[in-house]
Design an enzyme around this catalytic site. Sequence first.
Site, short mmCIF file in Angstrom:
data_model
loop_
_atom_site.label_atom_id
_atom_site.label_comp_id
_atom_site.label_asym_id
_atom_site.label_seq_id
_atom_site.Cartn_x
_atom_site.Cartn_y
_atom_site.Cartn_z
N LYS A 115 -10.06 6.08 3.99
CA LYS A 115 -11.38 5.66 4.46
C LYS A 115 -12.49 6.12 3.52
O LYS A 115 -13.37 5.33 3.19
CB LYS A 115 -11.63 6.22 5.87
CG LYS A 115 -13.04 6.05 6.38
CD LYS A 115 -13.38 4.58 6.64
CE LYS A 115 -14.87 4.30 6.63
NZ LYS A 115 -15.43 4.12 5.31
N CYS B 284 -13.21 0.49 8.05
CA CYS B 284 -12.38 -0.06 6.98
C CYS B 284 -12.46 0.79 5.72
O CYS B 284 -13.54 1.24 5.34
CB CYS B 284 -12.84 -1.47 6.63
SG CYS B 284 -12.97 -2.57 8.05
N CYS C 228 0.82 -1.22 0.00
CA CYS C 228 0.00 0.00 0.00
C CYS C 228 0.85 1.26 0.00
O CYS C 228 0.33 2.36 -0.16
CB CYS C 228 -0.94 0.01 1.21
SG CYS C 228 -1.75 -1.57 1.47
N HIS D 268 -8.98 3.85 -1.47
CA HIS D 268 -7.62 3.34 -1.32
C HIS D 268 -7.24 2.44 -2.50
O HIS D 268 -7.23 1.23 -2.40
CB HIS D 268 -7.51 2.58 0.00
CG HIS D 268 -6.15 2.01 0.29
ND1 HIS D 268 -4.99 2.56 -0.21
CD2 HIS D 268 -5.78 0.93 1.03
CE1 HIS D 268 -3.95 1.83 0.21
NE2 HIS D 268 -4.40 0.83 0.95
#
Lengths: 143, 336, 389
Positions: free
Chosen positions: C332, C210, C87, C336
């Site tokens: 969030k 998440c 990430c 992402h």
Amino acid sequence: MAYVSVPLYKRTIPQRYGLVGLRCKKCGWINFPPKGVCKNCKESLDFEKVKLSGKGTIYSYTVISAAAAPPEFSKQEKYGGTYVVALVDLDEGPRIVAQLTDCKPGEVKIGMRVKAVLRRIYEDEGVIRYGFKFKPQEEDLNG
Amino acid sequence: MVLGVVNYGVYVPKYRIKAEEYIKVWGRFSARGVKEKAVADLDEDVMSMGLGSAEQAIEGVDLRDIKVLSFASTTPPYTEKLLSSFLIEGLGLNKNIFVSEHLSSTRSGTEALISCLSYLKSMGEGLGLVVASDSPSTNMQNDLEHGFGSSATSLLLGFQNVIAEFEGASTYVSEVPGERFKPKNSSKVEDLGLKGYCFTSFMENVNGSLKVLLDKLGRMPSDYNHFIVQQFNGRDPLRAALKLGFAKDQLTAGLLAPLLGDVGTCSTLISFSKVLEEAKPEEKILIVSYGSGAGSDALSFKVTQEPVNKGKVSSALNNKEYIDYLTYLKLKEAIV
Amino acid sequence: MESKVAVVGAGQSKYGESVDKSVKELFLDAYIELINSVDNGLEPREINAVYIGSLGSGGFQLGNLSALMAEYVGLPGVHAVRIENACSSSGFAFIEACLAIMSGMYDVVIAGGVEKMRDVSSLKAKYWLGVSGDTEYERLAGMTFAGLYAIMANRHMHDYGTTREQLSMVAVKNHKNAFLNPKAQFQNKITLEKAMNSPMVAYPLNLFDCCPTTDGASAVLLCKAEIAKKFTDSPVYVAGFGTGTDYLALHDRETITSLKAAVLAAREAYKKAGIKPKDVDVAEVHDCFTIAEIIAYEDLGFCERGEGGKFIEEGLSSMEGEIPVNLSGGLKAKGHPIGATGTGQVYEIFNQLRKTVQKPARQVKDAEIGLTHNVGGSGGTAAVTVFKV
């Protein structure tokens, strides 16, 4: 993919079935799972095998909800519902991750005493993966 | 030197389902005399259960002394692949020992026991480990399924610190097709519903092995304190015992089918563990197994001392959690 | 440290589910905005190199991805490299681009990232999302990414008294910010009650703790500081950067209530930039889960260890707070797209410091120093960069 191939799994069978760790001959630190170079002194490659007791204490845990499991665990999650994954501090020092078994998610607490048992983890390509899980130590369930 | 049982271990999965749960769903329960039965969790199978029982049996011994391992099950997780290897690795046994695997019928448990005893006898030293673990299964509609339970037991054999001395064994085998069987490429037990045919075969084979052993030892049924017979349900063992000349009280200590169900090839040996836990020195134990197709082993033991670490069997039997039939179907992965 | 590198352009595709666009087309969207953002214009032939961060775009193009991105936007022949650090891939691509310029090798470089997560089936997405933790042990325990952060959250709550409400407050704040970001995946405000009562994913984390799975691309233009004014009168300078790594598996780490990789990265970045944490005016941090933002406050020194929960509760990271965090909506709510996230953060800071965000209501006032915090996996890698105008 994040896929544990059969040969990759096979190489770790002594750890998964027998909780065999490596004690550094230089500093005495128990490396579990094994590291190439001792995790503590970061110098020695000289180890001796040591079988861990499997007894430990829950350091932290999570409850994986239904439908959130990795695909190889989808059968477990479908038939068994949510499951608990914990970080366990083994009495000999190492911390390790594993599922809990023989207990309900609501019973789990940080600090709870557990012991390792060898269970079926999942089956993939017809090959069963076995490995240690932790279950509450009786004295802890009885208060 | 006395050869016999040094220690034992049992593993009974914690889940139990009561006969009433079947009656609620199906209106009846076909496993006569079974009040409840043990059910394996999703992460328990014959290998993990067998290992759990073996850990108890080998507690405190030097693992290097174990020279032979015999494994028995009618429900191995693979139909081709060594299975004892799992136990060798999981228990940390020596990789050079002899292993035998007995997988064809519910007689396999005693077959493994005789195999292990014979090997030790020929060596004249060392320890042997017998692991019998079973979890028979079939389609949910099949009456046989009602009785099927899951359990494992292990016996540690050797020449020192013997708690029950081995006195002798005999076997009887006869060709009987069409009893309980698993067709090729199937993991489900089937039968043809030939109840009279099966009971006749059972009596012929069991009688055949018993008679030879009793004659060899010069004993009568009444010489035995405990009689253990293969338990497909909770009622037939008594019917058979009476026909074979034994009394009800000889059967009581080892009668586990009412609590565990039909645990297949583990049946006679887990009953043996239960009896060992309760028997007194000098008491005599007679075991007779039965496997469809058909064959029977009879074995005789004499108790020499009480086990050191008692209570393993009773605690395994008492550690239980009841489930309903729907949960049972999930654990059996029967909802697809 | 005297700044040797400047950012003079930035672009970002819309984040979300891009049914009609492949990674190439998403990258083109980011690239076109990047070119248009260069105030004095840029000739594509001036670009020397392209560094692309990507985890793997769901397996669509595992090899030569950077060359593909370059040729699709008309830059065949340039030096092109794909950077993979989960990430944090494009956070690291950005730093590699800085190093290339600082070495004197290149003058004008693009750093970007792409990811296509929503083309893959939900089954395959689960495979992909599990690729950056420890495979041998965590994966074989049935662990998920949410599970890893959940296990951190549980211990953080145990050790410091961080509350369930405080976790949800991060989600509420970031949704509120994303409401003002036209490029965000979610442009809806949520109530604390809604966030608190969403379905559990991995105890103690629920669905609103998440980040989503996201398609997206981002790209920024870097150049040697001496030539920055050729491209724009208002460049944003790279004041300092740092990176860190750690054990992949949580069980191997010294602590799970802090990400050591991020602590190392931040320490180095502050040192190089010659600033203190409280000097930061605006930050984009890696809030893949709400607990990650709370831990980030602590790792970055915005508050004391264990005070992250209070930091959000007291509104110190809100638009009006001491250090506004994730004005873009963060991972969030902005989304992402794994490999694109790092340079997506730079895109936001670039615009915040230049006062060029699309909706003025999201524009932070009087910000001179910005920071990006980009974490790989569950903290196996981290990149922190400090920017100034």
